[in-house]
Motif scaffolding. Structure first.
Motif, PDB file in Angstrom:
ATOM      1  N   UNK A   1       0.726  -1.074  -0.008  1.00  0.00           N
ATOM      2  CA  UNK A   1       0.226  -0.041   0.012  1.00  0.00           C
ATOM      3  C   UNK A   1       0.729   1.217  -0.007  1.00  0.00           C
ATOM      4  N   UNK A   2       2.098   1.134   0.345  1.00  0.00           N
ATOM      5  CA  UNK A   2       3.015   2.341   0.565  1.00  0.00           C
ATOM      6  C   UNK A   2       3.743   2.535  -0.810  1.00  0.00           C
ATOM      7  N   UNK A   3       3.900   1.411  -1.617  1.00  0.00           N
ATOM      8  CA  UNK A   3       4.727   1.406  -2.517  1.00  0.00           C
ATOM      9  C   UNK A   3       4.498   2.718  -3.624  1.00  0.00           C
ATOM     10  N   UNK A   4       5.647   3.320  -3.733  1.00  0.00           N
ATOM     11  CA  UNK A   4       5.374   4.665  -4.927  1.00  0.00           C
ATOM     12  C   UNK A   4       4.652   5.775  -4.342  1.00  0.00           C
ATOM     13  N   UNK A   5       4.179   5.828  -3.094  1.00  0.00           N
ATOM     14  CA  UNK A   5       3.301   6.739  -2.475  1.00  0.00           C
ATOM     15  C   UNK A   5       4.356   7.780  -1.626  1.00  0.00           C
ATOM     16  N   UNK A   6       3.992   9.005  -1.995  1.00  0.00           N
ATOM     17  CA  UNK A   6       4.731   9.962  -1.530  1.00  0.00           C
ATOM     18  C   UNK A   6       4.410  10.192   0.485  1.00  0.00           C
ATOM     19  N   UNK A   7       3.066  10.130   0.502  1.00  0.00           N
ATOM     20  CA  UNK A   7       2.446  10.324   1.714  1.00  0.00           C
ATOM     21  C   UNK A   7       1.799   8.925   2.145  1.00  0.00           C
ATOM     22  N   UNK A   8       2.215   7.969   2.662  1.00  0.00           N
ATOM     23  CA  UNK A   8       1.864   6.515   2.726  1.00  0.00           C
ATOM     24  C   UNK A   8       0.549   6.557   3.668  1.00  0.00           C
ATOM     25  N   UNK A   9      -0.294   5.982   3.278  1.00  0.00           N
ATOM     26  CA  UNK A   9      -1.454   5.667   4.088  1.00  0.00           C
ATOM     27  C   UNK A   9      -1.274   4.748   5.202  1.00  0.00           C
ATOM     28  N   UNK A  10      -2.082   4.745   6.203  1.00  0.00           N
ATOM     29  CA  UNK A  10      -1.854   3.929   7.696  1.00  0.00           C
ATOM     30  C   UNK A  10      -2.894   2.908   7.159  1.00  0.00           C
ATOM     31  N   UNK A  11      -2.341   1.788   7.604  1.00  0.00           N
ATOM     32  CA  UNK A  11      -3.081   0.439   7.565  1.00  0.00           C
ATOM     33  C   UNK A  11      -3.567  -0.107   8.788  1.00  0.00           C
TER      34      UNK A  11
END
Length: 114
Positions: free
Chosen positions: A43-53
């Protein structure tokens, strides 16, 4: 890991030998920890502001017992592999880049190595 012929178990064995520990792997805990880490990293791959899981989302997706999934994630956060935010908008995210996290880190942090 492209080009890497070592299996996960082999990597853990090699690191255990290098650190001087004798390791027994608890398969269920190790499996749940890998599923959780995969989901969070994916879910955090390639995301500048990663979501919380959230633990309950991981548990539901992979049909894991929710309390056990939460316990494993808590252990991984205590081992500084994950960061945990509490509250209604809380959840877990990687403490450091996924490429810097080893199988041994995950298994040891989750309490899967005895």
């Amino acid at each position: 890991m492209p080009g890497n012929r070592n299996t996960c178990a082999e990597q853990v064995r090699v690191q255990a030998i290098e650190t001087g520990t004798i390791a027994m792997l608890q398969k269920q805990t190790a499996t749940y920890a890998l599923l959780a880490m995969y989901e969070i990293a994916d879910q955090q791959r390639g995301v500048e502001h990663p979501p919380k899981v959230r633990a309950r989302d991981i548990a539901a997706k992979y049909k894991l017992p929710p309390p056990y999934a939460a316990k494993i994630l808590t252990y991984l956060a205590a081992a500084e592999i994950l960061h945990s935010d509490r509250g209604p908008r809380g959840g877990y995210y990687l403490e450091r880049p996924a490429k810097d996290i080893t199988f041994y880190d995950i298994f040891d942090g989750a309490g899967a190595i005895t």
